[in-house]
Design a protein around this motif. Structure first.
Motif, PDB file in Angstrom:
ATOM      1  N   ASN A 334     -55.524  25.270  16.637  1.00 56.78           N
ATOM      2  CA  ASN A 334     -54.617  24.712  15.628  1.00 56.78           C
ATOM      3  C   ASN A 334     -55.034  25.088  14.210  1.00 56.78           C
ATOM      4  N   GLY A 338     -51.897  26.391  12.302  1.00 58.64           N
ATOM      5  CA  GLY A 338     -51.512  25.627  11.116  1.00 58.64           C
ATOM      6  C   GLY A 338     -51.446  26.490   9.868  1.00 58.64           C
ATOM      7  N   ASP A 464     -55.550  22.145  11.295  1.00 59.10           N
ATOM      8  CA  ASP A 464     -54.638  22.657  10.273  1.00 59.10           C
ATOM      9  C   ASP A 464     -54.766  21.979   8.923  1.00 59.10           C
TER      10      ASP A 464
END
Length: 547
Positions: A334, A338, A464
């Motif tokens: 992520n 992100g 993120d």
């Protein structure tokens, strides 16, 4: 004596004989009679309009609007650019949020991460409340806050104000994301659970893509502020719907479905009456006074008990090695996704001079997101849904996706970049169904909402949230978007390595285990008939003994 016998016979003759209609030779006690009179029979459960498929559609639309907001604020039309000046002194006015508030890349990146504050605070709270409060009401509260927050973004007059509103946006996601997946997992057909989860998580890249296009068009033709107003209009009906829906039962949660609340109310109304009768029979005033004191102390005891249960659940969750490994890989994954979602259009515009970067990135993301996410769910169902198979799919898809995405940024040709990047995104998005399958099935049902909540908090707070500002700092320092993108993409390789470790760990599917909590939940209390019958039988025995 004779006169008394005559009087009795005369009295008996004046009374009409009553037929014996009670087949039970043992007459019921007074307590039983009162309970039978007061208790309301359990109504037959009504067929809910919210069938599993309709529930899935509603959750998908909410999820799509939620991530559409993320895509909109990352689009060039809403996010914009800073004011620039040439050496000759010619200046170009800034556009969008970044231009209006004159933000650096770091400050601009903070806006994409500010929602984490609300998410971090609210996510564990909503997950814990779901055990005793109707989760759909919690979703309604969260989405109401979300709607007001995006309106606040539209009327922002300063950087700190829009940052505060972005924090409140996280509350809406917290109320929804930790509860939607368990509902889908409970109601999906057994052979299609991962496909349904894939469809739900498909809305993340789709929402981002729609947000890119939506934000770019609205920001270019009207104003970046109108993009937020439009989002609020779209979400408002679902916020209202959260207060109106009658949800199905959620495995491992303690709330009672709507159709059982009348029975629960009638049962709870009987219990105090029975307790009052017992207290009066045993001494009256002192017992009643003690009862009032108990009630006053119950609130503080309940708060302490809830805190202890939450800490116990957290300990059990963090000791689950499968969960920890899955989340660690998800965090690294992520971190990259992100930053891609926030800086992608701007990087594409600067590296390849994409005039319609929002449209191009939006188109690639929506197609690859839909195909990749659904394919990941169906492939796991085809492989047989197990935790080791999920880790095999996670590590393989992420590793191959990392190779294609890294190679894409090495090309100078925009068309070669788009072809390789599309294949890379197709592979990378195949992880959405499997990674959430592991989160739901490596813990007991009572921990699923908390598992999703902590997973969501972790991937944001370590993924993120820092990635967008850190990529902004890196770009401010080296001023080369190609190098920045290559450094970012390389982090996908450690993510694949972490998930590869999960293949060799001992894994047990615990989704069908019973909850380990000793407390009685609201759902369990709605079926207390055996307990009342036991009390009534005890009352009957006591009456017989006294007679």
């Amino acid at each position: 004596m004779v006169e008394e016998e005559v009087a009795k016979e005369a009295k008996a003759s004046t009374q009409e004989p009553k037929p014996d209609t009670n087949p039970n030779p043992n007459p019921p006690s007074t307590t039983e009679t009162e309970m039978a009179r007061n208790a309301t029979p359990l109504p037959a459960p009504a067929q809910s309009w919210f069938t599993p498929k309709r529930l899935l559609v509603i959750f998908c639309v909410i999820n799509m609007i939620n991530y559409m907001d993320r895509g909109a604020i990352a689009s060039n039309g809403v996010n914009g650019s800073r004011k620039t000046c040439s050496k000759s002194g010619h200046c170009t006015a800034g556009t969008g949020i970044q231009g209006e508030f004159d933000l650096s890349n770091f400050e601009d990146g903070v806006l994409s991460s500010a929602f984490m504050v609300g998410l971090l605070v609210a996510c564990p709270i909503f997950a814990s409340l779901a055990k005793s409060v109707n989760p759909f009401r919690l979703i309604g509260v969260g989405l109401s806050v979300w709607t007001l927050a995006v309106i606040g973004c539209g009327v922002s007059f300063a950087y700190w104000f829009i940052a505060a509103c972005r924090m409140l946006v996280g509350v809406g996601e917290a109320s929804f994301i930790s509860l939607a997946a368990p509902f889908i997992d409970d109601n999906a057909p057994i052979t299609q659970k991962n496909a349904w989860l894939g469809i739900f998580y498909m809305c993340i890249p789709t929402g981002y893509a729609i947000g890119y296009v939506y934000g770019g068009q609205v920001g270019s033709h009207l104003s970046w502020r109108y993009a937020f107003f439009g989002e609020a209009i779209l979400m408002l009906p679902f916020a209202i719907l959260g207060f109106c829906m009658k949800p199905p039962q959620l495995k491992g949660a303690g709330f009672a479905p709507a159709e059982s609340k009348k029975a629960l109310t009638s049962v709870e109304a009987v219990v105090p009456d029975v307790q009052d009768e017992v207290s009066v029979g045993k001494g009256g005033t002192s017992s009643t006074k003690a009862g009032y004191e108990d009630k006053s102390s119950n609130k503080s005891n309940k708060a302490k008990l809830n805190l202890k249960l939450f800490l116990k659940d957290m300990k059990a969750l963090l000791l689950e090695k499968i969960f920890v490994v899955n989340v660690l890989g998800y965090v690294a994954y992520n971190f990259v996704i992100g930053a891609y979602s926030y800086w992608g259009p701007k990087a594409g515009y600067n590296i390849y001079n994409m005039k319609n970067a929002d449209m191009i990135f939006g188109g690639i993301t929506v197609v690859c997101g839909i195909l990749g996410t659904i394919a990941g769910g169906y492939i796991l169902d085809y492989m047989t849904s197990t935790i080791p198979n999920a880790f095999k799919l996670l590590s393989t898809a992420t590793f191959l996706g990392a190779i294609f995405c890294f190679a894409a940024f090495c090309f100078k040709s925009m068309y070669a970049f788009l072809a390789f990047f599309a294949i890379g995104e197709l592979l990378v998005f195949a992880t959405q169904g499997p990674v959430n399958y592991v989160c739901l099935h490596c813990v007991k049902p009572s921990l699923r909402a908390l598992s999703m909540a902590i997973s969501t908090v972790s991937i944001h707070i370590f993924g993120d949230v820092p990635s967008s500002p850190l990529v902004g700092v890196l770009q401010d320092h080296i001023n080369n978007w190609r190098v920045t993108a290559l450094v970012l993409t390389a982090i996908l390789f450690p993510a694949a390595g972490i998930w590869f470790i999960g293949i060799f760990m001992h894994a047990v599917d615990r989704s069908d285990e019973e909850s380990g909590h000793p407390v009685v939940t609201t759902n369990e209390r709605s079926n207390v008939t055996p307990l009342l019958e036991e009390k009534a039988a005890a009352g009957t025995a006591e009456t017989s003994a006294q007679a």
